[in-house]
Motif scaffolding. Structure first.
Motif, PDB file in Angstrom:
ATOM      1  N   ASN A   1       0.844  -1.181   0.000  1.00  0.00           N
ATOM      2  CA  ASN A   1       0.000   0.000   0.000  1.00  0.00           C
ATOM      3  C   ASN A   1       0.878   1.228   0.000  1.00  0.00           C
ATOM      4  O   ASN A   1       1.729   1.391   0.873  1.00  0.00           O
ATOM      5  CB  ASN A   1      -0.885  -0.013   1.255  1.00  0.00           C
ATOM      6  CG  ASN A   1      -1.945   1.054   1.191  1.00  0.00           C
ATOM      7  OD1 ASN A   1      -1.705   2.161   0.714  1.00  0.00           O
ATOM      8  ND2 ASN A   1      -3.109   0.725   1.683  1.00  0.00           N
TER       9      ASN A   1
ATOM     10  N   PRO B   1      -3.842   3.422  -4.297  1.00  0.00           N
ATOM     11  CA  PRO B   1      -2.636   3.174  -3.513  1.00  0.00           C
ATOM     12  C   PRO B   1      -2.068   1.768  -3.702  1.00  0.00           C
ATOM     13  O   PRO B   1      -0.885   1.548  -3.523  1.00  0.00           O
ATOM     14  CB  PRO B   1      -3.079   3.386  -2.076  1.00  0.00           C
ATOM     15  CG  PRO B   1      -4.556   3.227  -2.092  1.00  0.00           C
ATOM     16  CD  PRO B   1      -5.035   3.544  -3.452  1.00  0.00           C
ATOM     17  N   THR B   2      -2.899   0.852  -4.060  1.00  0.00           N
ATOM     18  CA  THR B   2      -2.397  -0.522  -4.183  1.00  0.00           C
ATOM     19  C   THR B   2      -2.533  -0.984  -5.634  1.00  0.00           C
ATOM     20  O   THR B   2      -3.629  -0.987  -6.195  1.00  0.00           O
ATOM     21  CB  THR B   2      -3.200  -1.489  -3.298  1.00  0.00           C
ATOM     22  OG1 THR B   2      -3.285  -0.900  -2.006  1.00  0.00           O
ATOM     23  CG2 THR B   2      -2.540  -2.825  -3.217  1.00  0.00           C
ATOM     24  N   LEU B   3      -1.456  -1.374  -6.171  1.00  0.00           N
ATOM     25  CA  LEU B   3      -1.505  -1.903  -7.544  1.00  0.00           C
ATOM     26  C   LEU B   3      -1.847  -3.380  -7.515  1.00  0.00           C
ATOM     27  O   LEU B   3      -1.386  -4.123  -6.653  1.00  0.00           O
ATOM     28  CB  LEU B   3      -0.156  -1.726  -8.235  1.00  0.00           C
ATOM     29  CG  LEU B   3       0.131  -0.325  -8.741  1.00  0.00           C
ATOM     30  CD1 LEU B   3       1.459  -0.297  -9.457  1.00  0.00           C
ATOM     31  CD2 LEU B   3      -0.970   0.125  -9.680  1.00  0.00           C
TER      32      LEU B   3
END
Lengths: 171, 101, 677
Positions: A25, A78-80
């Motif tokens: 994150n 925020p998180t891929l």
């Protein structure tokens, strides 16, 4: 005092750095980085650079990381998705080994060449605001001026890149 | 044990290594930028250490310059990143390979 | 020794026809026919006039010194190797120059009439002038390369003129054949020149032109060891240009060109270039008895070979073509037995009467509406009087009847052959002379006697040619009559002016090792010289040899007359005999002769078709497509493409990859720094 600061802040800084890199994150990553920077201030303090320590907190942790957080929040991603497989072991060594080897060698080299301490304690006021100010506006005034131009260019550049084309006054 | 120059350099080295590895491994552009900041910080530590060793505060000045440059670079980098995100809806650098041959 | 008497006119003799060609070539159809033709004839005329002027100058000089040169520039020079752009005229070149430009001029005038209705009138005269230019370069060349330039030039013009009516593919093919066969000969010529060069160059001093004839003559001793090889190679070139066995095959095909071309190039001038070249380098040939023997043998065999073929040909020009091949054989025979002057003498007389015969045949063809088959002709005697009479003179000259020109030259050749001990060759030459008379009589009978066998329409168009065509015929006829009188040999009471004139050129051949023979001492000296040429058959007083000369001369005369009479008789009165002869051996002999001994077919099978096959499979598919296209060109591109595709992997647009590369590079660099301490 110095030793304690070094080991404590240094260790925490390394932890912070590792956490920054390992988090999926981005927000959490950014916060860990802030943590690392604050500990960096501690390292600076250990190195008789009080002004730098304060600046580190103010500028780096206070301004730059805030900016980062702003952008992270704005992008709302925020998180891929494909970073789940990130922490696979084979990849990290392949990447880290060459620089690690270099650093180890450098360290070995330094160890042989001189385990001198950091020398005698500097004069009082070393690294303090007055000292820095004196240098900044004295010996290094050109650098000082130029860096301000750099910042100006950066501002203009950021504006130019980031603005919304549709809202231009002449469009 | 006395904390020598080498300790500080080793610390900086580890941080730099971490930052560099992170830069290569991560795909999220924002995190990559953060890794860059980490690397810059490591460099700052080296300068400060040598400055303390030689008793010359010129190193501190350089660190200050480094702060400014890092700030500038972060600003512009983020601006570019925002623009890319606006157009492509992604910050995954693996998707940004339009310049490939 | 080299004489450096300068004569500026020499260059103009060569250049004026070139200018004529240039004007005609560049302005082409913008010039009226009249102007174009006038210009061309004038160019050759000027060349002739200048040749006469220089000739007279030579006459006025001392016999041993008769040589003028004109050096324009240094053509090639490095180290000791030097070749000049230079012309030279000595006695031999003077004769050739006068013949070429003189006969050339007459033929140009004739062409005004013959080509009057042709589409490519200006183009024709351009090529003709160009030819004269090249021929003069050949004849007046001061050194071997200049000669070769002219040699190639006449080959080119021959090609251009043979395939003049190129819209017919057969004509183009004939031109190509001529050029290619010539080229084969030229290869031998070049090899000979190279051999001369490599042998002689180390021995040269500064300032001596390597291939200058004067230099070659004075250094002949050095070339003696390789003389046989050199001469045989040079002779290969001569067989190509002068249509001897085995490279004569292009000459009959060359009849595809306009008749004036056949007259000028393939009878009077170009084909004699080979003879000229052999005579020019006589000092080399006499060093090699082997080469001389080869030359003589080839000449004699060619003479009889070609005359047998001429017996059966039905195209009037083909008969004359084979006749030319045969007569060239006589010239080579003369050179081979050491009678170089006689060879040139025959060149001159042959130029007169062969050109006459060709032009006459042109007149006939013109009258017969372009019909060339003699079986369709006949009875033209009354319709074409001037043509008939001049043709008759030419025939008598060719058959070697006294007092026409051909008698003296041919007789002298046969005499020299006999007296040099080559009895076999003499027999061959003698028989061939008879055949010559016979087939000429046949030609005359079929063409000018009997009834005309053409269609009524063709017959109605038969008319004598215009003056521009008949006047040259008459001039040439006169020359065919009197042309031999300057060479009347001693035993007949003449002064052998011709032989005398050319004597200094053959000083080496006279066996006196380079010293100029004394020519002013009169008859005895000349006979002594003639004896020196013969290989050990000298014995006996001059009186004894004179008797033999008379015997042989009268024998030749009788034999020639017999041939003529017999021929006329068979083809005029007793045609049954001819038919019977044709049927001999089941028609086998006639078939072989009519098909020219199938030589062309043999060459086709042995050389041409395998050559094509080789070219197609190996050279084209193998080397050109496979090696050059595939391996070298495409291969290089493929290598580049492969390398590029490998390098491309570094440009993948992946930022992380770039960073990793930087890391690796940096690490290597730092490692290097660390370890280099």
């Amino acid at each position: 005092m110095e030793g304690f600061l070094f080991w404590f802040c240094g260790g925490l800084m390394v932890l912070g750095g590792l956490m920054t890199v390992l988090q999926r994150n981005a927000v959490v990553s950014a916060v860990w980085l802030v943590f690392a920077f604050i500990n960096a201030a501690g390292i600076f303090a250990a190195l008789d650079a009080p002004f730098l320590a304060v600046m580190q907190v103010l500028v780096y942790a206070g301004a730059i990381m805030v900016l980062f957080l702003f952008v992270i929040m704005m992008l709302q991603e925020p998180t891929l998705a494909d970073e789940r497989r990130l922490l696979r072991l084979p990849l990290w060594p392949a990447v880290a080994l060459p620089p690690a080897a270099v650093i180890v060698l450098l360290a070995g080299w330094f160890r042989e060449s001189g385990t001198s301490g950091l020398g005698p304690a500097p004069a009082a006021g070393f690294g303090g605001p007055e000292h820095i100010a004196g240098l900044l506006l004295g010996r290094y005034v050109l650098a000082f001026e130029l860096i301000s131009i750099v910042l100006l260019v950066a501002i203009i550049g950021a504006l130019a890149v980031g603005k919304d084309e549709r809202k231009l006054p002449w469009k | 044990m006395e904390v020598t120059l080498t300790h500080y350099l080793a610390l900086a080295g580890v941080l730099f290594l971490t930052g560099m590895t992170g830069f290569i491994v991560r795909r999220n552009a924002l995190i990559m930028l953060m890794c860059i900041e980490l690397m810059l910080c490591a460099v700052n530590i080296v300068f400060a250490a040598f400055s303390r060793l030689h008793g010359d505060a010129g190193g501190h000045i350089f660190v200050l310059m480094n702060f400014a440059v890092a700030a500038a670079e972060a600003a512009i980098g983020l601006a570019i990143l925002v623009e890319i995100f606006r157009r492509r809806r992604t910050v995954n650098v693996d998707d940004l390979k339009a310049l490939m041959e | 020794m080299e004489s450096h008497v300068n004569e500026v006119l020499l260059r103009w003799i060569v250049i004026v026809p070139l200018l004529g060609a240039a004007v005609n070539g560049l302005l082409n159809r913008r010039l009226s026919r009249r102007l174009s033709g006038l210009l061309a004839c004038a160019a050759v005329g000027v060349s002739f006039a200048l040749s006469v002027v220089v000739f007279l100058r030579l006459v006025g000089m001392e016999a041993e010194q008769r040589r003028v040169t004109d050096t324009l520039a240094t053509w090639m020079a490095f180290g000791n190797f030097r070749v000049d752009l230079a012309f030279a005229m000595d006695q031999l070149s003077a004769v050739m120059a006068l013949v070429v430009t003189g006969v050339g001029f007459l033929i140009h005038v004739y062409s005004l009439g013959y080509m009057a209705h042709d589409e490519g009138f200006s183009r024709f005269f351009t090529y003709m002038n160009l030819f004269i230019f090249a021929m003069m370069t050949l004849v007046l060349g001061e050194n071997l390369p200049m000669l070769f330039v002219g040699w190639e030039g006449v080959g080119l013009c021959s090609y251009l003129l043979i395939s003049f009516w190129f819209n017919d593919e057969a004509n183009a093919a004939a031109g190509k054949k001529a050029f290619v066969v010539n080229r084969i000969g030229d290869f031998g010529f070049l090899l000979g020149m190279f051999l001369i060069g490599t042998t002689l160059l180390p021995h040269l001093h500064e300032g001596e032109g390597l291939y200058s004839f004067a230099t070659l003559q004075s250094h002949a001793g050095i070339l003696a060891p390789v003389a046989t090889a050199i001469c045989l190679l040079l002779f290969v070139g001569a067989t190509g240009k002068s249509a001897q066995i085995p490279l004569y095959i292009w000459l009959p095909d060359a009849m595809a060109g306009p008749t004036p071309v056949s007259a000028l190039i393939h009878a009077a001038t170009m084909v004699t270039a080979g003879v000229y070249m052999v005579v020019r380098t006589n000092f080399l040939f006499v060093l090699s008895p082997t080469a001389m023997a080869v030359v003589a043998a080839v000449g004699a065999v060619t003479a009889i070979f070609a005359s047998t073929i001429a017996l059966t040909q039905n195209d009037i020009k083909k008969v004359l073509a084979y006749s030319t091949v045969s007569q060239l054989g006589y010239m080579m025979l003369a050179c081979g037995v050491g009678a170089f002057a006689m060879g040139i003498f025959h060149v001159m007389t042959h130029a007169f009467f062969k050109a006459l015969l060709f032009l006459g045949s042109g007149s006939v063809i013109h009258a017969m509406s372009n019909e060339q088959d003699m079986r369709i002709m006949g009875g033209l005697r009354s319709k074409l009087p001037v043509t008939w009479w001049t043709f008759a003179v030419g025939t008598l000259a060719l058959a070697g009847i006294f007092p026409f020109a051909g008698f003296f030259s041919k007789d002298e050749i046969l005499w020299k052959t006999w007296s040099s001990g080559n009895t076999v060759l003499w027999v061959i030459g003698f028989v061939a002379a008879g055949l010559t008379a016979f087939y000429m009589a046949r030609l005359i009978s079929l063409t000018f006697f009997g009834r005309n066998r053409a269609s009524a329409e063709v017959q109605s168009h038969i008319h004598e040619s215009p003056a521009t065509m008949t006047v040259p015929l008459v001039v040439l006829a006169v020359l065919s009559l009197v042309g031999g009188w300057i060479g009347i040999p001693h035993f007949m009471g003449g002064l052998a002016h011709f032989e005398q004139w050319l004597e200094p050129v053959f000083a080496a051949a006279a066996g006196s090792g380079g010293h100029i023979t004394e020519v002013h001492s009169g008859v005895a000296a000349i006979d002594a010289t003639a004896h020196a040429v013969q290989t050990g058959h000298a014995g006996g007083a001059a009186v004894h040899d004179t008797t033999m000369e008379w015997v042989l001369a009268l024998a030749s005369l009788a034999w020639g007359l017999l041939g003529l009479v017999l021929g006329w008789f068979v083809y005029n009165r007793r045609l049954g005999v001819a038919a019977a002869a044709r049927g001999l051996g089941g028609g086998f002999f006639h078939k072989v002769l009519e098909n020219k001994y199938y030589v062309d077919e043999a060459y086709e099978g042995t050389f041409i078709r395998p050559g094509f096959r080789f070219s197609r499979t190996v050279l084209w598919k193998g080397v050109d497509a496979g090696l050059i296209d595939g391996l070298l060109v495409n291969g290089t591109a493929l290598v580049v493409a492969i390398i590029a595709s490998l390098l491309r992997l570094f440009q993948n647009g992946m930022v992380r990859f770039y960073a990793w590369s930087i890391t690796i590079g940096m690490s290597v660099f730092v490692l290097y720094l660390v370890f280099s301490r």
